[in-house]
Design an enzyme around this catalytic site. Structure first.
Site, PDB file in Angstrom:
ATOM      1  N   ASP A  79       0.823  -1.208   0.000  1.00 34.90           N
ATOM      2  CA  ASP A  79       0.000   0.000   0.000  1.00 34.90           C
ATOM      3  C   ASP A  79       0.855   1.255   0.000  1.00 34.90           C
ATOM      4  O   ASP A  79       2.059   1.221   0.268  1.00 34.90           O
ATOM      5  CB  ASP A  79      -0.932   0.009   1.211  1.00 34.90           C
ATOM      6  CG  ASP A  79      -0.176   0.003   2.536  1.00 34.90           C
ATOM      7  OD1 ASP A  79       0.777  -0.802   2.675  1.00 34.90           O
ATOM      8  OD2 ASP A  79      -0.532   0.789   3.442  1.00 34.90           O
ATOM      9  N   GLU A 146       0.214  -1.280   5.598  1.00 36.83           N
ATOM     10  CA  GLU A 146       1.254  -0.842   6.531  1.00 36.83           C
ATOM     11  C   GLU A 146       1.025   0.592   6.968  1.00 36.83           C
ATOM     12  O   GLU A 146       1.232   0.939   8.133  1.00 36.83           O
ATOM     13  CB  GLU A 146       2.626  -0.978   5.861  1.00 36.83           C
ATOM     14  CG  GLU A 146       3.807  -0.732   6.794  1.00 36.83           C
ATOM     15  CD  GLU A 146       4.296   0.711   6.830  1.00 36.83           C
ATOM     16  OE1 GLU A 146       5.170   1.016   7.652  1.00 36.83           O
ATOM     17  OE2 GLU A 146       3.792   1.543   6.031  1.00 36.83           O
TER      18      GLU A 146
END
Length: 483
Positions: A79, A146
């Site tokens: 991400d 994350e």
């Protein structure tokens, strides 16, 4: 524009980065990049799996002659932080990142670049797709989410990985070897308030914008302005001097980004309107002077607005502004043991107050668990005094440094050999997944490194081309040396 990126060296890495950045991958919306990575692994006929939350694991056997070496886990997150300039028309949910080369740097047009952690992901992809790079057995772990919760690393089960060494490719300075990090917790205050009819007949929209922003952990020590705190300073002064009514406040966006913008709508008596405009201009000049070094593009504006139907009741308005003033922000304590390391901090990241409801969001960090809890309690106390309902979520542990670990010693010596200089072995005031992964794999040696990436979590994010080349050569040499 992205075709220019594909000509850079090392070409396989930059080609994979261009492919990756063509796939929308906001945090918590990683379905497309998960499918992309799964298809990538399968296209190479490598063992590929996706766990319950979306973490992707791709395994590649050792090259000939390296079968007896220790298995290495290469880990990066899929991400990316989605920040854009106010005047940039871009949809992170549907569009790929628009990149360009600027001298020795790769940048994006008005948005975050996704080099955090896309360069790490692309590096691992280059190794998985290579046919001529010697390496031990690889377990490539691509985690999700994350940036907004570390939920991928948190959900990873024990026993999935067999590697003895984990190389996390999520550090943003090419002379650093990171061996520890801070833990964090999301602190949120919510509640409701009474709406009343405005007493004034003139409305304004006040905006604080143009701040530098940045990573709320890695950049917190730089003293950059927080738009939520600066807006509160303005509103507090206007309330005290002119009795304004506040209809709404909307500031910041993501917990892990220092807020760059805030907008508020206020109402005032018409006979005080000119004085309010002058006061905002004066306060803007004061703030620009205070932050001229860290935030040279800071701007405070005031424009006419339509008078809203309702504003906050006066009692709530006073409590809200005082609670925001009291909320700790920035550095809370420096480490007494490691010179220059922020030990504990808070980022007042998001304020949304409108239509009778409010949300106040913080990301609190510390490398000392007890101090993290203490700071979270201080923040909670400030908001509880105004009647907020407090929640704590996304709590994750720090990563205890182990400077004597064999992988640390190997990479320190290798760095000196290759670059004729000492690396900076450090701990960082940011959340890395190593601390979480270590809870299920306590005996795994871990280290984090990467190329120079500047301005992460902001539209100023850029990756240095020459540094990516340095990082790539260091990564390959490390894999070749692992016993």
């Amino acid at each position: 524009m992205n075709d220019q990126i594909r000509t850079l060296a090392p070409q396989p890495l930059w080609n994979h980065f261009a492919d990756l950045n063509a796939v929308p991958r906001p945090s918590k919306k990683e379905q497309r990049v998960i499918a992309f990575m799964k298809a990538f692994g399968e296209s190479l006929n490598l063992a590929t799996s996706v766990d319950e939350v979306g973490n992707v694991l791709i395994k590649k056997p050792a090259t000939k002659g390296m079968e007896s070496r220790q298995t290495v886990v290469l880990q990066s997150h899929l991400d990316m932080v989605t920040q854009k300039n106010a005047d940039t028309n871009f949809d992170f949910d549907t569009q790929g990142i628009e990149m360009y080369v600027d001298g020795d740097w790769v940048r994006a047009k008005g948005t975050t670049l996704g080099a955090d952690n896309g360069i790490g992901v692309s590096s691992i992809m280059s190794l998985l797709s290579s046919t001529d790079i010697p390496h031990p057995a690889i377990e490539a772990l691509f985690t999700i989410d994350e940036e907004t919760g570390l939920t991928g690393a948190t959900a990873l089960r024990g026993g999935v990985l067999s590697g003895a060494i984990l190389l996390n490719l999520d550090t943003e300075a090419d002379n650093e070897l990171t061996i520890g990090c801070a833990g964090g917790v999301d602190v949120t205050g919510t509640g409701s308030y009474n709406l009343v009819k405005p007493e004034g007949n003139t409305a304004f929209t006040i905006a604080v914008k143009g701040l530098t922003g940045g990573h709320s952990g890695g950049d917190i020590h730089l003293g950059r302005g927080n738009a939520n705190k600066l807006m509160n300073r303005i509103l507090f002064s206007l309330t005290k001097e002119y009795g304004i009514g506040i209809a709404s406040i909307n500031g910041g966006s993501l917990r892990n980004a220092i807020p760059r913008e805030s907008v508020a709508v206020i109402v005032v008596d018409g006979n005080k309107a000119a004085a309010v405009q002058q006061a905002v201009a004066s306060l803007g000049s004061v703030l620009k002077e205070e932050y001229k070094v860290t935030d040279p593009n800071l701007a405070v504006t005031i424009e006419n607005a339509t008078v809203p139907g309702n504003v906050m009741d006066k009692d709530f308005q006073q409590k809200l502004l005082r609670a925001i003033y009291a909320c700790p922000n920035g550095i809370y304590r420096m480490s007494p043991e490691i010179s220059g390391l922020v030990q504990s901090s808070n980022n007042l990241s998001r304020i949304l107050v409108a239509d009778g409801a409010y949300s106040l969001q913080c990301l609190t960090r510390s490398s000392v668990e007890s101090e993290k809890n203490d700071l979270a309690s201080a923040i909670s106390s400030a908001f509880e005094l105004m009647g907020a309902s407090m929640t704590f979520a996304g709590d994750y542990p720090g990563w205890q440094p182990k400077p004597d670990a064999p992988i640390v010693q190997l990479m320190v010596h290798l760095y000196k050999e290759m670059f004729k200089d000492d690396p900076h072995v450090n701990a960082v005031h940011a959340g890395l997944e190593c601390g979480i992964l270590g809870t299920n794999y306590p005996n795994m040696q871990m280290i984090s490194f990467g190329p120079n990436i500047v301005g992460a979590h902001s539209p100023d994010e850029r990756a240095q081309i020459s540094s990516v080349q340095k990082f790539w050569s260091f990564l390959l040499a490390t894999l070749n040396r692992i016993p």
